[in-house]
Scaffold this motif. Structure first.
Motif, mmCIF file in Angstrom:
data_model
loop_
_atom_site.group_PDB
_atom_site.id
_atom_site.type_symbol
_atom_site.label_atom_id
_atom_site.label_comp_id
_atom_site.label_asym_id
_atom_site.label_seq_id
_atom_site.Cartn_x
_atom_site.Cartn_y
_atom_site.Cartn_z
ATOM 1 N N VAL A 97 0.866 -1.177 0.000
ATOM 2 C CA VAL A 97 0.000 0.000 0.000
ATOM 3 C C VAL A 97 0.901 1.225 0.000
ATOM 4 O O VAL A 97 1.822 1.319 0.819
ATOM 5 C CB VAL A 97 -0.930 0.026 1.230
ATOM 6 N N SER A 98 0.661 2.161 -0.890
ATOM 7 C CA SER A 98 1.468 3.375 -0.979
ATOM 8 C C SER A 98 0.805 4.506 -0.207
ATOM 9 O O SER A 98 -0.420 4.672 -0.257
ATOM 10 C CB SER A 98 1.658 3.786 -2.443
ATOM 11 N N ILE A 99 1.626 5.275 0.517
ATOM 12 C CA ILE A 99 1.129 6.413 1.283
ATOM 13 C C ILE A 99 2.026 7.616 1.018
ATOM 14 O O ILE A 99 3.156 7.478 0.553
ATOM 15 C CB ILE A 99 1.078 6.105 2.800
ATOM 16 N N SER A 100 1.536 8.798 1.310
ATOM 17 C CA SER A 100 2.288 10.017 1.077
ATOM 18 C C SER A 100 3.315 10.236 2.183
ATOM 19 O O SER A 100 3.007 10.107 3.373
ATOM 20 C CB SER A 100 1.337 11.210 1.020
ATOM 21 N N ALA A 101 4.543 10.585 1.790
ATOM 22 C CA ALA A 101 5.576 10.885 2.776
ATOM 23 C C ALA A 101 5.191 12.080 3.629
ATOM 24 O O ALA A 101 5.540 12.154 4.812
ATOM 25 C CB ALA A 101 6.909 11.146 2.077
ATOM 26 N N GLY A 102 4.452 13.023 3.056
ATOM 27 C CA GLY A 102 4.042 14.200 3.797
ATOM 28 C C GLY A 102 3.041 13.911 4.890
ATOM 29 O O GLY A 102 2.929 14.670 5.860
ATOM 30 N N GLU A 103 2.288 12.808 4.758
ATOM 31 C CA GLU A 103 1.286 12.457 5.758
ATOM 32 C C GLU A 103 1.823 11.514 6.831
ATOM 33 O O GLU A 103 1.216 11.370 7.890
ATOM 34 C CB GLU A 103 0.084 11.800 5.087
ATOM 35 N N TYR A 104 2.934 10.882 6.549
ATOM 36 C CA TYR A 104 3.430 9.861 7.463
ATOM 37 C C TYR A 104 4.101 10.466 8.691
ATOM 38 O O TYR A 104 4.806 11.477 8.608
ATOM 39 C CB TYR A 104 4.428 8.945 6.753
ATOM 40 N N ALA A 105 3.898 9.817 9.826
ATOM 41 C CA ALA A 105 4.629 10.099 11.057
ATOM 42 C C ALA A 105 4.676 8.789 11.835
ATOM 43 O O ALA A 105 3.791 7.938 11.683
ATOM 44 C CB ALA A 105 3.939 11.185 11.882
ATOM 45 N N PRO A 106 5.698 8.573 12.662
ATOM 46 C CA PRO A 106 5.761 7.330 13.438
ATOM 47 C C PRO A 106 4.486 7.086 14.226
ATOM 48 O O PRO A 106 3.929 7.995 14.846
ATOM 49 C CB PRO A 106 6.962 7.579 14.373
ATOM 50 N N GLY A 107 4.006 5.867 14.158
ATOM 51 C CA GLY A 107 2.792 5.499 14.858
ATOM 52 C C GLY A 107 1.510 5.768 14.095
ATOM 53 O O GLY A 107 0.419 5.425 14.581
ATOM 54 N N ARG A 108 1.604 6.345 12.881
ATOM 55 C CA ARG A 108 0.409 6.702 12.124
ATOM 56 C C ARG A 108 0.026 5.670 11.070
ATOM 57 O O ARG A 108 -0.945 5.862 10.343
ATOM 58 C CB ARG A 108 0.592 8.047 11.413
ATOM 59 N N ALA A 109 0.774 4.592 10.962
ATOM 60 C CA ALA A 109 0.506 3.626 9.892
ATOM 61 C C ALA A 109 -0.917 3.091 9.975
ATOM 62 O O ALA A 109 -1.612 2.975 8.962
ATOM 63 C CB ALA A 109 1.515 2.486 9.944
ATOM 64 N N GLY A 110 -1.369 2.756 11.179
ATOM 65 C CA GLY A 110 -2.719 2.214 11.328
ATOM 66 C C GLY A 110 -3.782 3.177 10.848
ATOM 67 O O GLY A 110 -4.735 2.791 10.168
ATOM 68 N N ALA A 111 -3.634 4.459 11.194
ATOM 69 C CA ALA A 111 -4.615 5.464 10.786
ATOM 70 C C ALA A 111 -4.618 5.645 9.276
ATOM 71 O O ALA A 111 -5.679 5.804 8.658
ATOM 72 C CB ALA A 111 -4.313 6.789 11.476
ATOM 73 N N LEU A 112 -3.456 5.625 8.656
ATOM 74 C CA LEU A 112 -3.383 5.773 7.202
ATOM 75 C C LEU A 112 -3.965 4.560 6.493
ATOM 76 O O LEU A 112 -4.618 4.685 5.457
ATOM 77 C CB LEU A 112 -1.936 6.002 6.772
ATOM 78 N N LEU A 113 -3.746 3.375 7.046
ATOM 79 C CA LEU A 113 -4.313 2.165 6.449
ATOM 80 C C LEU A 113 -5.837 2.158 6.547
ATOM 81 O O LEU A 113 -6.520 1.635 5.663
ATOM 82 C CB LEU A 113 -3.750 0.928 7.141
ATOM 83 N N ALA A 114 -6.362 2.732 7.615
ATOM 84 C CA ALA A 114 -7.819 2.739 7.808
ATOM 85 C C ALA A 114 -8.529 3.500 6.700
ATOM 86 O O ALA A 114 -9.715 3.280 6.442
ATOM 87 C CB ALA A 114 -8.154 3.335 9.172
ATOM 88 N N ARG A 115 -7.828 4.402 6.022
ATOM 89 C CA ARG A 115 -8.435 5.172 4.926
ATOM 90 C C ARG A 115 -8.442 4.402 3.622
ATOM 91 O O ARG A 115 -9.080 4.820 2.664
ATOM 92 C CB ARG A 115 -7.676 6.485 4.739
ATOM 93 N N GLU A 116 -7.680 3.313 3.558
ATOM 94 C CA GLU A 116 -7.559 2.547 2.316
ATOM 95 C C GLU A 116 -8.606 1.446 2.263
ATOM 96 O O GLU A 116 -8.770 0.676 3.217
ATOM 97 C CB GLU A 116 -6.164 1.909 2.226
ATOM 98 N N ASP A 117 -9.296 1.358 1.143
ATOM 99 C CA ASP A 117 -10.293 0.297 0.956
ATOM 100 C C ASP A 117 -9.703 -0.772 0.035
ATOM 101 O O ASP A 117 -9.959 -0.801 -1.164
ATOM 102 C CB ASP A 117 -11.584 0.872 0.351
ATOM 103 N N SER A 118 -8.857 -1.609 0.619
ATOM 104 C CA SER A 118 -8.229 -2.663 -0.160
ATOM 105 C C SER A 118 -7.943 -3.856 0.737
ATOM 106 O O SER A 118 -7.808 -3.721 1.957
ATOM 107 C CB SER A 118 -6.924 -2.180 -0.797
ATOM 108 N N GLN A 119 -7.815 -5.021 0.132
ATOM 109 C CA GLN A 119 -7.500 -6.217 0.890
ATOM 110 C C GLN A 119 -6.125 -6.104 1.531
ATOM 111 O O GLN A 119 -5.914 -6.524 2.670
ATOM 112 C CB GLN A 119 -7.556 -7.445 -0.027
ATOM 113 N N ALA A 120 -5.158 -5.532 0.806
ATOM 114 C CA ALA A 120 -3.811 -5.372 1.348
ATOM 115 C C ALA A 120 -3.829 -4.521 2.607
ATOM 116 O O ALA A 120 -3.182 -4.846 3.612
ATOM 117 C CB ALA A 120 -2.889 -4.753 0.298
ATOM 118 N N ALA A 121 -4.573 -3.409 2.587
ATOM 119 C CA ALA A 121 -4.641 -2.527 3.751
ATOM 120 C C ALA A 121 -5.277 -3.238 4.941
ATOM 121 O O ALA A 121 -4.831 -3.078 6.081
ATOM 122 C CB ALA A 121 -5.428 -1.269 3.402
#
Length: 236
Positions: A97-121
């Motif tokens: 799953v690809s995410i924006s470097a500008g949105e990433y911060a340590p500990g935020r992976a779960g929150a970013l994945l929650a926005r993705e509607d995919s089996q991988a996420a």
């Protein structure tokens, strides 16, 4: 974006002389990848007890690891890639799953994945929810990559200048870290969905190169965490 590349990944450790000879051969028998040389940086996710690292060393029939990967040094508009890598009876598969470097911060992976509607996420979110799993270690290396000419699904990579940090988790200082191998050594990976080509098998055997079970992350855990937990780390 999701990928599910089912293939074998066969690893070898090369000396400087073996690496140079193999590069010459690969230059004649294979084509450079679309990006022939590049920097790979990773954060590996693990528990406080390093469960994923220890599992890498036990060589079970099934194992999996989650990592955050980037290519080069990211800027605000760059993409980072969360990858769930699984290995079952020697066959490797990946979800990404690809995410924006500008949105990433340590500990935020779960929150970013929650926005993705995919089996991988969903699979990655489930992995993170199984325990107190977080960004645990940094691992980077320089990669040279080749692809098959007659067999496009054949890929060969050479990784050098492998660096490890158990803290200071950022993608802005790729050269800062503990050296994992001597500077003239390389990790070779042959990635193929089926049998290795005969010419490559003969070349490796002729050079007295034989497959080894090698996990970069697992080796770093043994050398710098398990065997030297009180080491005063200096990033040269």
């Amino acid at each position: 974006m999701e990928i599910d590349a089912n293939r074998y990944e066969i690893k070898y450790l090369l000396s400087g002389a073996q690496r140079d000879a193999l590069v010459e051969l690969l230059g004649r028998r294979m084509a450079p990848d679309v990006f022939p040389q590049y920097l790979v940086q990773n954060f590996y996710y693990d528990t406080d007890g390093w469960d994923a690292a220890r599992a890498s060393l036990n060589q079970p029939a099934y194992k999996e690891k989650l990592r955050l990967r980037c290519y080069g040094v990211p800027a605000g508009g760059s993409e980072l890639h969360l990858e769930l890598k699984r290995k079952y009876k020697g066959v490797v598969s990946k979800r990404r799953v690809s995410i924006s470097a500008g949105e990433y911060a340590p500990g935020r992976a779960g929150a970013l994945l929650a926005r993705e509607d995919s089996q991988a996420a969903r699979e990655m979110a489930f992995y993170l929810q199984r325990g107190p799993i977080r960004e645990k270690a940094f691992l980077a290396y320089q990669r040279r990559a080749y692809v098959g000419i007659a067999r496009e699904n054949l890929r060969v990579t050479l990784d050098t200048d492998i660096r490890f940090r158990p803290d200071r988790l950022d993608f802005l200082h790729p050269d800062a870290g503990l050296r994992v191998l001597p500077s003239d050594m390389a990790v070779l990976e042959v990635k193929t969905p089926d049998n290795m080509p005969l010419w490559l098998s003969r070349a490796l055997s002729g050079a007295r190169l034989y497959p080894v079970p090698y996990s970069k992350y697992g080796v770093c855990y043994i050398r710098y965490i398990l065997q030297a937990p009180e080491r005063n780390i200096s990033y040269a």
